[in-house]
Structure formats: C-alpha cells, structure tokens
Design an enzyme around this catalytic site. Structure first.
Site, mmCIF file in Angstrom:
data_model
loop_
_atom_site.group_PDB
_atom_site.id
_atom_site.type_symbol
_atom_site.label_atom_id
_atom_site.label_comp_id
_atom_site.label_asym_id
_atom_site.label_seq_id
_atom_site.Cartn_x
_atom_site.Cartn_y
_atom_site.Cartn_z
ATOM 1 N N HIS A 154 36.865 52.205 51.363
ATOM 2 C CA HIS A 154 36.345 52.032 49.990
ATOM 3 C C HIS A 154 37.439 51.594 49.014
ATOM 4 C CE1 HIS A 154 32.707 54.434 51.199
ATOM 5 N NE2 HIS A 154 33.611 55.019 51.976
ATOM 6 N N SER A 275 52.153 30.089 35.525
ATOM 7 C CA SER A 275 51.121 29.861 34.534
ATOM 8 C C SER A 275 51.640 28.844 33.528
ATOM 9 C CB SER A 275 50.802 31.178 33.824
ATOM 10 O OG SER A 275 50.310 30.935 32.519
#
Ligand code: ARG
Length: 503
Positions: A154, A275
C-alpha cells in the site's frame, strides 16, 4: 486517374487511402528474401524453367543491393512493398519473366511471410536488450544482499527487505517478459507461405522447401487459419505490452525513490533534466517518459485485438492495420530499455537512508509478533494485538523501536517481558532479514539462490537467442548460395546438391 487492376482504373484517392508503403518500408529485405525462396521453389517444382528463374533472381539481387545502398524507395502508387518488388523485377526482366514470380502466391501469404521474418528478428533484438537490463539487476543484487530497505505494501512501510531482494524481484518479473517474447518467437517463426490467398493452390508447390529456405521452424499448416489469424502479431504485442508495464513500474519506483521524501536513490546529473524556471530542479524525465510511454504499448495491443474481433475468416484489408501498431510497440521497447538501464546504472543508491527509513517506522513489528508466537506460544491473532498496542503506545510517545527501553516497558505492560539484548535482535531490520529462511524470501541465502537462478535463466536465454540468430543466418546463407549458383549459371541439380537437397 492512375493505377490499374485488371481492366479497371483506380482513382488517386483510393491509392492514397489504401497504400501501405510507410509501414512496409522495413519489410523490403524480407519481401526480397521471400521472393527468392518462392522463385527457387517454383523452379524446383517445375513451375519455372532454369532460364526463367535466373531472369527473376537477377533483378531480385539488384533490388537487394539497391535496398542496401538506400536506393530502393517504395512508390506509393504501387500500393505496397509486394507490388513494388514485383514491379522492380518485371521492369528489369520483362513481363514474360517478371510476370511469373507471383505464380502460386498471394499478397495475403506474402505479407505474413515478410512480417514474420521481420518480427522474429525484432523480437530477438528486444530480448537481447532485455537481457542486459536483467544483468544490471543481477549486479545490483550481488552488491546489496544485505542492504536493508523498507519493503512496501500500500506504499506504506511493511517489512524490511534487502535491495538485493528488490533487484532480483525486478529480474524475475523481467524474466517473465523474456519468456513471453520467446514464446512469441515460436509462434512467429512458422511459415505462412503457400497458404496463398486463403485456400492453398492447385499448383504443385512445396511449402516445406520455402519454409526451410527462410529458416522457419515449421510450416503453419492450415491455409485459412494462417491467412485469417494474427497470433504472432498479438503475442508479440502482448509481450511488448507487459514489458512496457514492468518498465513503467520500475520507472515509477525510480521517480518515487529519487524524491526528497524518499531520498533512497539519486540520479546522475547527466541523466536528469532541469526546469526552465526553477533553478534547483533535477527531474527524472527519462523515468517519467518510460512510465508515460507504456500507455502506448498497452494501447497498441488493444488496437490489434480490436482490429480482429469482428472479422470473418479470410483476408480483409483491415488486416493491413496490424503492422503499424506492432511496429510502434517495437520502436518504443528498445529506447525505453536503454533509457532505464542507463538511468539505473548511473544512479546512486543510498543504503544509509534506506536503513534509516526501515528503522524508524516499526517495520519489524511482524517479527516481534512472530517472536511471541514462536517463543511465548501466543496465538498469532493475539500476538498481532499485543504488538499493535505496543506500536501505538510508542508512536503516541513519539518513539520508535530504536528506543528499546520504551519498547520493553510497553511489552512488560502487556505481560511479556523480553530481555533488552533479545529485543534488540528481534527488532533489528538486518537481523530480521537474516532470520528469514523462506524459500524465495528476502533472506540472504534465498537471495543468493535467486541470483543463481536468474544467472542460469539468463545464460539459457542468451544461448537460445544466439542459436536462433545462427539458424536465421544459416537460412540466409542457404538462400544466398542457391541464388548465387543460379546467377552463375550452375545447373539447378548442382544448386540443390550444394545446399544439401537430393544428396
Ligand atoms: N498491404 C497488405 C497488408 O498489409 C498486403 C496484402 C494485400 N492483400 C490484398 N488482398 N489486397 O495486409
């Protein structure tokens, strides 16, 4: 108006809409090889004279040389690779000879022949690249048999595992893809040639001979089934789709692990991008695109399945659309394997950080419960409850299993005093992993065993690839020997004997 079929003239629009030269480009050498084998068979069966065979093989040879020199450009006006090659032969040899090449052959079995010849090699290429990635996981595993890290369920810390266990895990999953590719190869490497349009032919052809000249393992017998079916296409597409999904899952882990939150891995500067606005960014673009592009491979499989679902048996022009999706799937596979291999190979794992994560979040709680089961005869469900309360108490106090004092006190409060040293051993992630002796589990012995198994499987796969490559090369050589013999004016009987027929 241009083009003509029989007596009928065909509109330009029809050709524009139906021609397949783009997708057929990669089939050119295979169309030539298939035509050589077919012509040789026709001659051996008495359907072509030696003279006719020579007149056909000569331009096929020049066509191949032109192809190698990048000079054989497919003309869309001629619809497809088959008509292009036939036209090439006819132009050079004249209709009286060139017109005989297509005897006892249909484009329906021809296109399948070409495609299968191409696909089998494309499969081997992906297999080879995949072996390299599995090899990389093997190296990671060997280095990290005792590097503990959190195992997740999970996406939550579950139990301690080792980085070696994780790496062999990917190795085994990829081995599954390798097997699927190998099975797709088996399906692919069967000869459709001689099925003709759909029913075989009343001319006395020899399907075994063409299959042998082309290096197929056997003849795909049922003519109607072979023309109608696309098993080899969708098995290959399926293998490529599962491979893409496995790559995507790996990519996802690389993305997650390289976040500041995880910090379990850092990517090499040369393999990350930045970026345009945020100067500090270092982005895992390779992994993201590997993840993103997996969708394409899945969609291409769906495309092929959908294409077939409502087609009655027989050939339908719809079937032409089987190739572009498969080509795209192939074209995506190798770059993704390369990108992920390069990314992983140059990345740095952070065992310290892994150790920290696995230590500070109760990942050995199950081991503690198991201790109560094994040494204190507590039923597991009860041990689960006791340990759960101990964890809750420590968490509420802002403590972890590293705080042995607090943990021991909480256990005492539950009625289970445990000596500090013993408790330390129970809760230590590395010791926990070492105590795991499950076959196939995360314990070092088991991981060593799985490394051996992977090495063995990899070696087997590699020799299977080499053997298949050799068989293909031998078939090429066989056909080439026949063609050269005929072109040099050897009598056919000599040609057949030279390749071991009629000996
Ligand atoms: N381009 C066609 C294909 O890819 C070749 C076979 C054409 N057959 C035909 N009967 N028109 O399927």
């Amino acid at each position: 108006m241009i083009g003509a079929w029989g007596q009928r003239r065909v509109e330009n629009l029809v050709l524009r809409y139906t021609e397949s030269t783009r997708a057929d480009e990669r089939l050119v050498p295979y169309d030539i090889w298939g035509s050589q084998a077919h012509a040789l068979m026709l001659a051996r069966q008495g359907l072509l004279t030696e003279e006719e065979l020579r007149r056909i093989l000569a331009p096929l040879e020049t066509a191949f040389q032109d192809y190698l020199a990048g000079k054989l450009i497919l003309d869309p006006q001629l619809e497809d690779v088959h008509m292009n090659v036939e036209q090439y032969v006819t132009q050079a040899a004249g209709k009286a000879f060139g017109g005989k090449l297509h005897t006892a052959r249909s484009r329906n079995d021809q296109v399948l022949t070409d495609a299968r010849l191409y696909v089998r090699e494309a499969l081997l290429e992906v297999e080879e690249r995949l072996c390299q990635l599995i090899d990389l996981f093997l190296r990671i595993a060997q280095e990290h048999i005792e590097t503990v890290m959190p195992g997740y369920t999970h996406t939550q810390h579950a139990q301690p595992i080792t980085l070696g266990f994780w790496a062999t895990g990917h190795g085994f999953l990829l081995l599954g893809d390798l097997r699927r590719l190998q099975r797709a190869y088996e399906t692919t490497n069967r000869s459709p040639l001689g099925a003709c349009a759909l029913a075989g032919t009343n001319l006395p052809i020899d399907r075994q001979l063409t299959a042998w000249l082309l290096g197929f393992d056997s003849v795909e017998t049922h003519a109607l089934a072979v023309v109608s079916g696309r098993d080899f296409i969708w098995e290959a597409a399926f293998a490529l789709a599962t491979l893409a999904v496995n790559c995507s899952r790996l990519a996802e882990e690389i993305v997650l692990w390289s976040t500041y939150e995880f910090r379990m891995i850092s990517l090499a500067d040369e393999y990350a991008l930045g970026s345009s606005i945020m100067p500090q960014k270092k982005n895992p673009d390779l992994a993201e695109l590997a993840r993103g592009r997996s969708g394409k491979a899945i969609a291409r499989l769906q495309e092929v399945l959908t294409l077939l679902k409502a087609l009655p048996l027989g050939y339908h022009r719809d079937l032409q659309e089987d190739k572009p999706p498969l080509w795209e799937a192939f074209d995506g596979a190798i770059p993704t394997l390369e990108a992920l291999s390069a990314l992983l190979e140059t990345a740095q794992f952070h065992p310290e950080r892994m150790r920290q994560l696995v230590q500070e979040n109760f990942s050995t709680a199950t081991e503690l419960a198991n201790y109560l089961v094994q040494k204190r005869n507590v039923p597991f469900r009860e041990a689960h409850g006791i340990t759960g309360r101990v964890v809750a108490a420590l968490a509420a106090a802002g403590r972890t299993f590293e705080d042995l004092e607090a943990c021991a006190k909480a256990l005492e409060a539950e009625g289970y005093p445990i000596a500090r040293e013993e408790l330390r051993r129970i809760l230590d992630p590395l010791e926990a992993v070492r105590r795991n002796r499950t076959e196939g589990g995360t314990g070092p012995e088991s991981v060593r065993q799985m490394i051996k198994e992977l090495q063995w499987q990899l070696q087997k796969a590699r020799s299977a690839i080499a053997e298949r490559r050799n068989r293909i090369a031998a078939a090429r050589e066989r056909t080439r020997r026949c063609v050269q013999g005929v072109l040099q004016g050897e009598p056919l009987a000599t040609v057949w004997r030279a390749v071991g027929l009629d000996s």
